[in-house]
Scaffold this active site. Structure first.
Site, PDB file in Angstrom:
ATOM      1  CB  CYS A 114      34.729  74.354  -8.630  1.00 31.49           C
ATOM      2  SG  CYS A 114      33.678  75.549  -7.758  1.00 31.49           S
ATOM      3  CB  CYS A 157      35.116  82.083  -6.131  1.00 36.16           C
ATOM      4  SG  CYS A 157      36.284  80.815  -5.644  1.00 36.16           S
ATOM      5  CB  CYS A 208      32.115  75.801  -1.817  1.00 35.12           C
ATOM      6  SG  CYS A 208      33.869  75.934  -1.394  1.00 35.12           S
ATOM      7  CD  GLN A 217      47.757  74.087  10.667  1.00 35.47           C
ATOM      8  OE1 GLN A 217      47.270  74.308   9.568  1.00 35.47           O
ATOM      9  NE2 GLN A 217      48.970  74.520  10.994  1.00 35.47           N
ATOM     10  CE1 TYR A 274      55.939  84.087  16.761  1.00 31.50           C
ATOM     11  CE2 TYR A 274      57.475  82.250  16.731  1.00 31.50           C
ATOM     12  CZ  TYR A 274      57.228  83.602  16.671  1.00 31.50           C
ATOM     13  OH  TYR A 274      58.277  84.495  16.523  1.00 31.50           O
ATOM     14  CD  GLU A 293      49.314  82.623  19.739  1.00 32.47           C
ATOM     15  OE1 GLU A 293      48.827  83.610  19.156  1.00 32.47           O
ATOM     16  OE2 GLU A 293      50.081  81.810  19.183  1.00 32.47           O
ATOM     17  CG  ASP A 325      53.312  76.539  13.235  1.00 27.86           C
ATOM     18  OD1 ASP A 325      53.570  77.143  12.178  1.00 27.86           O
ATOM     19  OD2 ASP A 325      52.296  75.830  13.380  1.00 27.86           O
ATOM     20  CB  CYS A 348      52.210  78.619   6.476  1.00 31.11           C
ATOM     21  SG  CYS A 348      52.243  80.275   7.220  1.00 31.11           S
TER      22      CYS A 348
END
Length: 475
Positions: free
Chosen positions: A76, A82, A178, A304, A333, A354, A403, A430
């Site tokens: 890139c 960036c 991008c 996602q 969640y 949630e 999650d 994550c």
């Protein structure tokens, strides 16, 4: 009297030895750990220390003496400026090797519990053009790169449309191409930019909050549908006419857009959750599909970001849950209920919880669209919703899928999970560090049976991890 700024040392011919979090690499000089961006293990460099603490320092490479044998050439043109895709200098095979190591190190070092062998990380089939959502920012302060400054490059104007520069909230790097999202995203962004240049539209000044054009969001889906949201500041009636002209230009130039929306944001921040969304052309949503299930995605919906890899993540989650059709499942969640609706065919009932009320409304809509009648969804703070009274009212779950956000689960949530004693817990995360902490909290009653890392974001340090826990047998 001004204090003299301390001159920090230059470290010469230092070998980079490992990869760290946040896309940085590691060098060790005597007992000092040095974090360095945009280098890879095997590089031999001179390091200019930028920040120094007692046991670590941050530095930048100012001269390369040797390049690592595993170094890749960034693809890139905006790499290194960036702030995204920091691992472009690592071949993908090396990236996933270090992500595997990141998961293992966090679970073993922080969790300090007995673990099975960790399964090999599931890499992403796509390493370019894999994202389904990007947000671009307009700014009247275009960022000049070091090369621009050195070569005395001048631009006809200083407006820019692209990404925020790290550490400079009011400046934007003008993006030409991008590699993260389908190329339609590049074509739309550049066409809008050129039209705005040609017709003298004002770009927002993020300090003074003056100017019309603020943000643009592009969402794509595997169904071929395309959403564009243009966000502006309007203070005079005449500006609305101008704004609708640029929207008409987008509609005429890109008939493939199925949802062209706009938002008027006259606040001093870029959040849109509290603002009305207006339809200029098409629908107010797009759809994503998985195994024949359709998921409605609105302008504010969470989904996602890597659609194809999300499908793999959800399949692993469902497999770990080991559903037979008789289980009561809690999906904590739940977001817009994607996992809850995805596993509902294999469960007796799924209850999703949630924090965001709008997300729960999306979850209910998605259940209705797909004819799913064995899900229940509740909105509220997890630690306040998931209580012993809630368990007593709606039933003890056989399986819990959780999650949570990067911060992990609140202690109160962990306590209620331990009270509920589901047979299995599937923990999707994550952030392996906070996941490891939570696994340690659950360790008294639950044994870790399987671990599957999944790479959702190539060229970044982020990794998702799915862990299966099973209730220990009582004595």
């Amino acid at each position: 009297m001004a204090r003299n700024k301390k001159v920090l040392p230059l470290l010469e011919k230092v070998t980079i030895t490992d990869v760290a979090a946040e896309g940085k690499a590691i060098a060790k000089v005597n007992d000092l750990v040095v974090f360095v961006p945009y280098v890879v293990p095997g590089d031999v460099v001179d390091l200019q220390i930028k920040r120094k603490k007692n046991h670590y320092a941050e530095a930048e490479a100012v001269k390369f003496h040797e390049y690592s044998s595993v170094r890749a050439v960034p693809f890139c043109e905006h790499y290194g400026v960036c702030g995204g895709c920091k691992w472009q200098v690592l071949p993908y095979s090396e990236q996933i090797k270090y992500k595997q190591k990141q998961v293992e190190d966090n679970l073993k070092r922080i969790g300090k519990i007995e673990l099975p062998e960790i399964l090999p990380i599931l890499g992403s089939a796509k390493t370019e053009f894999y994202r389904n959502k990007l947000e671009f920012t307009f700014s009247n302060k275009r960022w000049l790169t070091w090369e621009d400054i050195q070569q005395n490059v001048t631009y006809d104007q200083m407006n820019g449309l692209g990404f925020h520069i790290p550490g400079a909230f009011d400046k934007v790097l003008a993006i030409e191409k991008c590699w993260l999202q389908d190329d339609i995203s590049n074509r739309i962004r550049n066409a809008v930019r050129d039209y705005a240049y040609e017709h003298n539209y004002s770009f927002i000044n993020l300090r003074s909050q003056e100017g019309m054009l603020r943000n643009m969001i592009v969402r794509t889906s595997t169904t071929g549908e395309l959403m564009v949201i243009l966000i502006c500041k309007i203070v005079e009636e005449s500006e609305m006419e101008l704004f609708k002209n640029i929207l008409q230009f987008i509609a005429d130039s890109f008939p493939e857009i199925t949802s062209l929306l706009y938002i008027i944001n006259n606040k001093c921040n870029d959040t849109i959750n509290d603002l009305d969304v207006h339809v200029f052309r098409g629908n107010d949503h797009i759809f994503e599909e998985m195994e024949g299930l359709r998921f409605k995605i609105g302008p504010k919906s969470f989904y996602q970001t890597n659609s194809e890899q999300a499908y793999n993540l959800y399949k692993i989650t469902r497999e770990f849950a080991g559903l037979t059709g008789n289980e009561l499942v809690y999906d904590l969640y739940t977001g817009t209920g994607t996992i809850a609706n995805f596993v509902s065919r294999q469960a007796r009932q799924v209850i999703g919880i949630e924090y965001v009320p709008e997300a729960i409304e999306d979850a209910k809509v998605n259940a209705e669209i797909n004819g799913i009648d064995n899900t229940l969804f509740f909105a509220g703070d997890m630690k306040d919703m998931l209580t012993q009274d809630f368990i007593n009212e709606y039933g003890r779950p056989d399986v819990i899928i959780t999650d949570p956000p990067r911060a992990g689960m609140h202690q109160d949530v962990v306590d209620v999970i331990l009270f509920a004693e589901p047979k299995r817990i599937v923990y999707v995360s994550c952030n392996p560090a906070t996941q490891a902490r939570d696994l340690q909290l659950l360790d008294a009653k639950y044994a870790v049976k399987a671990i599957q890392p999944v790479d959702m974001f190539p060229h970044t340090h982020h990794v998702e991890n799915v862990v299966l826990l099973e209730l220990r047998p009582t004595e």
